[in-house]
Design an enzyme around this catalytic site. Sequence first.
Site, short mmCIF file in Angstrom:
data_model
loop_
_atom_site.label_atom_id
_atom_site.label_comp_id
_atom_site.label_asym_id
_atom_site.label_seq_id
_atom_site.Cartn_x
_atom_site.Cartn_y
_atom_site.Cartn_z
N ASP A 545 0.85 -1.19 0.00
CA ASP A 545 0.00 0.00 0.00
C ASP A 545 0.89 1.24 0.00
O ASP A 545 0.98 1.97 0.98
CB ASP A 545 -0.92 -0.03 1.21
N GLU A 554 -2.06 1.06 -8.22
CA GLU A 554 -2.80 2.05 -8.99
C GLU A 554 -4.21 1.51 -9.24
O GLU A 554 -4.48 0.32 -9.07
CB GLU A 554 -2.10 2.37 -10.31
#
EC number: 3.2.1.4
Length: 575
Positions: A545, A554
Amino acid sequence: MRCRTHGVKPQGIILALALCLAASVKAGHAAVPKPGLASQQALLRDQLDTAAVSTARHLAANHRSLLAGSSGSPGGIPQAILNAFNPATNPNAVSNESGGGGVGHKPSGSVSAAAAAAPTFGASHYKQVLGLSYKFYEAQRSGALPAANRVKWRRSCHLKDRVVGGYLDAGDTIKHALTTAESVAFMAHAAIDFKQGHNTSGQLGYAKQAVKWGADYLAACHIGKDLFVGLIGDPGVDHAYWGRPEEYKGARRVYVWNRTSAASDLLGMTSAALASASILLRPDNATHANLLLSKAKALYSWGAAVPGIYSSSFPGYPDVYTSNRYLDKLMLAAAWLARASSGQARTSYLAAAHKHYVAAGGRWQLSPYISYDSQFVPATSLLISLGNSIGASKVPGHAEYLDFYRNTFIKVWQEATGEWGIVSTPKGMRRASWSQWGNLRHSTNVAFFVLLYAKELPKGTPFRAACVKLAKSQVDYALGSAGRSFVVGWGTKPPLRVHHRAASCPDRPAPCNWDAFRNPGPNPQVLYGALVAGPKGPGDDTYEDRRDDYVSNEVAIDYNAGFTGALAGLLQVTP
């Protein structure tokens, strides 16, 4: 990659860092100096951002392009990968990735782990996330936003584009017709065939809004008889910018295809999107549906008459969403046009779909992968369903389509034994062993199209149950059955730092720039419903993350498309 400055004279630090940046930036994703560098380097940070703009403009190593062909891309599937993993061309084509094995050998922890994860989530969860997924598409809107837009930290943007509207592709500000078209086609397909699932969750209206927003933009991209806008935004310039889309001041280059630059894949995918949208939206406005269908027919005819790959035919086209084939998109377009037509027109389109199928090599050359670069599964799904409704004998190739769908597509993703390179992580996510990028997109696309087939089967049959079980395991994995959620703003340990410019920006009136990219904290704006790319593989712990991890963290409009359909499918098909 680390930027090395040891031994460099102070006056050379900017150049050294800029050169390193150029090698490690993938269209604006900076290799940010690590904490603890000398204070002098910290003072150069803003100058380095300027250097990033310059180097990205000139080098434009796009972050969403294929990396050496071996690790996959956001969706590109080179022919070399198909040749390597297709058992028909390579009888020994079985992945040797850990957990895989020969055909017939189930990888350790694959099927059993998926089965154990299946009961984790139910209808109430799918309803919640389906609603959030449509909200994500509102966060991606470009153009003049309506007052009813539910994402209040977004505002109207790019009102001077050659074609206003559409969707921002991912965590950036480019608008690409190919991924927009795939997203529209998948959402329309879901809203049509999983209408009950949408009604159950109260999301049919939002589904129509999402489809119409994208379809109207695609129709407007057909700016002349033989002129089509496929891409708006120079990726090199765009990806060197970090900030709000509304405040973007860079060039908005327009890429226009004409009769001299073949674009069968781009036009075919767009035709499929417009034809499917016309079916969904016809009950609300027949005149509007007729306009969309007319555009769909014209774009298909153009694409079929001037065959070729859009990204290869355009001089100087940037390395973003490059394509490797076009017959699959023409086949899909013909299938949707057949569904949207009747009589002799339907018969002609069904024959055309089969012609594209044969030209592609037929039964043993179809790919079981699903992405913007691989549409044979969506095409055969649609043709199988048409055959079931109008009679299989009226659909040329129906028996072969069905054989491929059941005995290749569903089989290899269900068993995950290494055939066609399909394996499973220990906790159950199916993935192609060659892929690192957008793996949850692949697995949830599979879930969607497996559920579309399950819907065609009688209730209570073992194969239908097996299809639902596979699809549920992949959706549940995305929701958190492996221990964490991969959906922003929902579930246990959801992503907090997705690679997304607008979401990373602080509340107005605070400025937004590369400082937001470097911020180690969570994104100030929650991008509800966005599905991240997910673990790179081979293990389940290969997701981070981190805002600078654009491979696994993304988001993109095509990542959510099949996921959205699978959620609606589970609401309708699950007992």
